[in-house]
Motif scaffolding. Structure first.
Motif, PDB file in Angstrom:
ATOM      1  N   PHE A  99      -1.183  -1.495   4.012  1.00  0.00           N
ATOM      2  CA  PHE A  99      -0.543  -1.745   5.417  1.00  0.00           C
ATOM      3  C   PHE A  99      -1.302  -0.976   6.676  1.00  0.00           C
ATOM      4  O   PHE A  99      -1.407  -0.085   6.534  1.00  0.00           O
ATOM      5  CB  PHE A  99       1.276  -1.326   5.481  1.00  0.00           C
ATOM      6  N   GLY A 100      -1.090  -1.708   7.811  1.00  0.00           N
ATOM      7  CA  GLY A 100      -1.572  -0.953   8.980  1.00  0.00           C
ATOM      8  C   GLY A 100      -0.391  -0.232   9.587  1.00  0.00           C
ATOM      9  O   GLY A 100       0.728  -0.165   9.096  1.00  0.00           O
ATOM     10  N   GLN A 101      -0.429   0.398  10.638  1.00  0.00           N
ATOM     11  CA  GLN A 101       0.443   1.185  11.265  1.00  0.00           C
ATOM     12  C   GLN A 101       1.810   0.528  11.723  1.00  0.00           C
ATOM     13  O   GLN A 101       2.732   1.085  12.085  1.00  0.00           O
ATOM     14  CB  GLN A 101      -0.022   2.214  12.257  1.00  0.00           C
TER      15      GLN A 101
ATOM     16  N   LEU B  77      10.456   1.732  -1.119  1.00  0.00           N
ATOM     17  CA  LEU B  77      10.367   0.142  -1.323  1.00  0.00           C
ATOM     18  C   LEU B  77       9.723  -0.144  -2.434  1.00  0.00           C
ATOM     19  O   LEU B  77       8.543   0.023  -2.998  1.00  0.00           O
ATOM     20  CB  LEU B  77       9.594  -0.453  -0.053  1.00  0.00           C
TER      21      LEU B  77
ATOM     22  N   TYR C 181       3.990  -9.280   8.045  1.00  0.00           N
ATOM     23  CA  TYR C 181       5.484  -9.164   7.517  1.00  0.00           C
ATOM     24  C   TYR C 181       6.185  -8.683   9.004  1.00  0.00           C
ATOM     25  O   TYR C 181       5.482  -7.965   9.709  1.00  0.00           O
ATOM     26  CB  TYR C 181       5.444  -7.910   6.474  1.00  0.00           C
TER      27      TYR C 181
ATOM     28  N   GLU D 201      -3.366  -4.973  -5.013  1.00  0.00           N
ATOM     29  CA  GLU D 201      -2.396  -4.079  -4.132  1.00  0.00           C
ATOM     30  C   GLU D 201      -2.593  -4.314  -2.620  1.00  0.00           C
ATOM     31  O   GLU D 201      -3.919  -4.488  -2.155  1.00  0.00           O
ATOM     32  CB  GLU D 201      -2.928  -2.665  -4.620  1.00  0.00           C
TER      33      GLU D 201
ATOM     34  N   GLN E 133       7.990   5.139   2.764  1.00  0.00           N
ATOM     35  CA  GLN E 133       7.819   4.732   4.304  1.00  0.00           C
ATOM     36  C   GLN E 133       8.603   5.843   4.825  1.00  0.00           C
ATOM     37  O   GLN E 133      10.033   5.999   4.570  1.00  0.00           O
ATOM     38  CB  GLN E 133       8.388   3.128   4.577  1.00  0.00           C
TER      39      GLN E 133
ATOM     40  N   SER F 228       1.514   1.724  -8.901  1.00  0.00           N
ATOM     41  CA  SER F 228       1.281   0.431  -9.329  1.00  0.00           C
ATOM     42  C   SER F 228       1.557   0.172 -10.781  1.00  0.00           C
ATOM     43  O   SER F 228       1.327   1.081 -11.313  1.00  0.00           O
ATOM     44  CB  SER F 228       0.053  -0.329  -8.830  1.00  0.00           C
TER      45      SER F 228
ATOM     46  N   LEU G 254       4.278  -5.745  10.786  1.00  0.00           N
ATOM     47  CA  LEU G 254       3.373  -5.177   9.822  1.00  0.00           C
ATOM     48  C   LEU G 254       2.123  -6.093   9.483  1.00  0.00           C
ATOM     49  O   LEU G 254       2.633  -6.959   8.889  1.00  0.00           O
ATOM     50  CB  LEU G 254       4.132  -4.543   8.731  1.00  0.00           C
TER      51      LEU G 254
ATOM     52  N   LEU H  74       4.169 -11.515  -2.294  1.00  0.00           N
ATOM     53  CA  LEU H  74       4.380 -10.037  -2.681  1.00  0.00           C
ATOM     54  C   LEU H  74       5.882  -9.760  -1.801  1.00  0.00           C
ATOM     55  O   LEU H  74       5.957  -9.947  -0.578  1.00  0.00           O
ATOM     56  CB  LEU H  74       3.528  -8.887  -1.908  1.00  0.00           C
ATOM     57  N   SER H  75       6.730  -9.893  -2.733  1.00  0.00           N
ATOM     58  CA  SER H  75       8.302  -9.703  -1.945  1.00  0.00           C
ATOM     59  C   SER H  75       8.856  -7.899  -2.144  1.00  0.00           C
ATOM     60  O   SER H  75       8.336  -7.468  -3.149  1.00  0.00           O
ATOM     61  CB  SER H  75       9.296 -10.543  -2.909  1.00  0.00           C
ATOM     62  N   PHE H  76       9.749  -7.606  -1.303  1.00  0.00           N
ATOM     63  CA  PHE H  76      10.149  -6.331  -1.105  1.00  0.00           C
ATOM     64  C   PHE H  76      11.762  -6.157  -1.321  1.00  0.00           C
ATOM     65  O   PHE H  76      12.253  -7.012  -0.641  1.00  0.00           O
ATOM     66  CB  PHE H  76       9.689  -5.687   0.153  1.00  0.00           C
ATOM     67  N   GLY H  77      12.164  -5.177  -1.801  1.00  0.00           N
ATOM     68  CA  GLY H  77      13.384  -4.874  -1.546  1.00  0.00           C
ATOM     69  C   GLY H  77      13.877  -4.162  -0.423  1.00  0.00           C
ATOM     70  O   GLY H  77      12.764  -3.909   0.621  1.00  0.00           O
ATOM     71  N   ALA H  78      14.993  -3.928  -0.017  1.00  0.00           N
ATOM     72  CA  ALA H  78      15.543  -3.339   1.367  1.00  0.00           C
ATOM     73  C   ALA H  78      15.049  -1.916   1.327  1.00  0.00           C
ATOM     74  O   ALA H  78      15.208  -1.294   2.196  1.00  0.00           O
ATOM     75  CB  ALA H  78      16.810  -3.486   1.535  1.00  0.00           C
TER      76      ALA H  78
ATOM     77  N   LEU I 188       1.291   2.751  -0.399  1.00  0.00           N
ATOM     78  CA  LEU I 188       1.467   2.658  -1.772  1.00  0.00           C
ATOM     79  C   LEU I 188       1.320   3.833  -2.362  1.00  0.00           C
ATOM     80  O   LEU I 188       0.256   4.715  -1.929  1.00  0.00           O
ATOM     81  CB  LEU I 188       0.315   1.733  -2.042  1.00  0.00           C
TER      82      LEU I 188
ATOM     83  N   PHE J 118       5.303  -2.767  -7.573  1.00  0.00           N
ATOM     84  CA  PHE J 118       4.538  -1.652  -6.741  1.00  0.00           C
ATOM     85  C   PHE J 118       5.852  -0.965  -6.093  1.00  0.00           C
ATOM     86  O   PHE J 118       6.768  -1.446  -5.876  1.00  0.00           O
ATOM     87  CB  PHE J 118       3.561  -2.222  -5.622  1.00  0.00           C
TER      88      PHE J 118
ATOM     89  N   TYR K 261       6.391   1.601  -2.698  1.00  0.00           N
ATOM     90  CA  TYR K 261       5.705   2.098  -1.539  1.00  0.00           C
ATOM     91  C   TYR K 261       6.834   3.265  -1.061  1.00  0.00           C
ATOM     92  O   TYR K 261       7.723   3.301  -1.105  1.00  0.00           O
ATOM     93  CB  TYR K 261       5.773   0.917  -0.524  1.00  0.00           C
TER      94      TYR K 261
ATOM     95  N   LYS L 298       6.929   4.965  10.392  1.00  0.00           N
ATOM     96  CA  LYS L 298       5.851   4.899  10.008  1.00  0.00           C
ATOM     97  C   LYS L 298       5.734   3.504   9.088  1.00  0.00           C
ATOM     98  O   LYS L 298       6.705   2.971   8.907  1.00  0.00           O
ATOM     99  CB  LYS L 298       5.388   6.015   9.260  1.00  0.00           C
ATOM    100  N   SER L 299       4.650   3.158   8.688  1.00  0.00           N
ATOM    101  CA  SER L 299       4.318   2.016   7.828  1.00  0.00           C
ATOM    102  C   SER L 299       4.629   2.478   6.346  1.00  0.00           C
ATOM    103  O   SER L 299       4.213   3.534   5.878  1.00  0.00           O
ATOM    104  CB  SER L 299       3.211   1.346   8.180  1.00  0.00           C
ATOM    105  N   PRO L 300       4.790   1.531   5.607  1.00  0.00           N
ATOM    106  CA  PRO L 300       4.947   1.522   4.038  1.00  0.00           C
ATOM    107  C   PRO L 300       3.405   2.162   3.658  1.00  0.00           C
ATOM    108  O   PRO L 300       2.184   1.539   3.867  1.00  0.00           O
ATOM    109  CB  PRO L 300       5.032   0.269   3.600  1.00  0.00           C
TER     110      PRO L 300
ATOM    111  N   PRO M 178      14.980  -6.095   4.255  1.00  0.00           N
ATOM    112  CA  PRO M 178      14.099  -5.971   3.473  1.00  0.00           C
ATOM    113  C   PRO M 178      12.786  -6.596   4.173  1.00  0.00           C
ATOM    114  O   PRO M 178      12.866  -7.358   5.175  1.00  0.00           O
ATOM    115  CB  PRO M 178      13.958  -6.836   2.366  1.00  0.00           C
TER     116      PRO M 178
END
Lengths: 113, 118
Positions: free
Chosen positions: B109-111, A88, B35, B106, A38, A49, B90, A101-105, A46, A34, A36, A42-44, B42
């Motif tokens: 996220f919230g704010q 992201l 999160y 999928e 950001q 996918s 988050l 679900l793992s994220f990059g920096a 999507l 995925f 994202y 703010k929040s990520p 990250p």
């Protein structure tokens, strides 16, 4: 080795150009991928996918997946100042109980007007 | 608006305080996540609840205590935090993690709650 790696940037591109973002992952068992976006403070959100090898296009965004090489990329065509954000990469990979679900920096993109 | 709502948006608390973060989703999802996002790092997965059962605890200190009373609500109870716990917290939700679809779910996220520990 990090689970998901991205170039931190910043990546600066002129308006109208193509922004290319790359992401590599360490777990060959990873199943879905995925992207994202950001914005600062703010929040990520999507935006893409992708689950199968190859390209997937959605508007100005194209995601590319190569499971053999363990990388996924995002192309942003005709970049706009509104595309300036941190992108992201996220990977859903096997964990002890399920698929985490793992994220990059993240890669920070700046589009110059 | 993603359908995932977090409150409060901002929180300042002392190290001896007890507070709770709340997350509510209106998407009909059955999996919810906490999160932590610190500057230049990250996103760190803290907890996962799948059909109200905790399926992931990513070695989170006990001063963080999650609660999931139903599939629509998720809480994060905070007590005796440290200044290094200051971060953006988050909440996310997705379809339930089961069956053949679980790898393709999928997350939305919230704010976020911007937490500052003083």
């Amino acid at each position: 080795q990090k689970e998901v790696e991205q170039n931190s940037g910043p990546l600066s591109v002129p308006e109208g150009a193509i922004a290319s973002l790359n992401c590599t992952y360490s777990d060959r068992g990873s199943q879905s991928f995925f992207w994202y976006r950001q914005y600062s403070g703010k929040s990520p959100e999507l935006i893409m996918s992708i689950y199968s090898n190859g390209d997937k296009e959605d508007g100005r965004f194209t995601a590319q997946l190569n499971k053999a090489s363990q990388y996924v990329s995002l192309l942003i065509r005709d970049s706009q100042p509104s595309d300036s954000a941190t992108y992201l990469c996220a990977v859903r990979r096997p964990s002890s109980n399920d698929y985490k679900l793992s994220f990059g920096a993240g890669t920070t993109v700046t589009v110059r007007a | 608006e993603t359908g995932v709502t977090q409150t409060p948006r901002h929180l300042v608390m002392g190290m001896t305080n007890k507070k709770s973060l709340k997350c509510e989703q209106h998407l009909g999802h059955n999996a919810m996540y906490w999160y932590k996002q610190s500057a230049k790092k990250p996103l760190e997965l803290m907890f996962v609840y799948n059909f109200k059962e905790q399926t992931e605890n990513n070695s989170v200190p006990s001063r963080f205590s999650p609660e999931c009373p139903n599939s629509s609500h998720l809480f994060l109870h905070l007590h005796t935090l440290q200044p290094e716990d200051s971060a953006l917290y988050l909440c996310a939700s997705s379809q339930g993690l089961q069956g053949a679809r679980r790898t393709r779910t999928e997350a939305f996220f919230g704010q976020g709650t911007r937490l500052t520990v003083v």
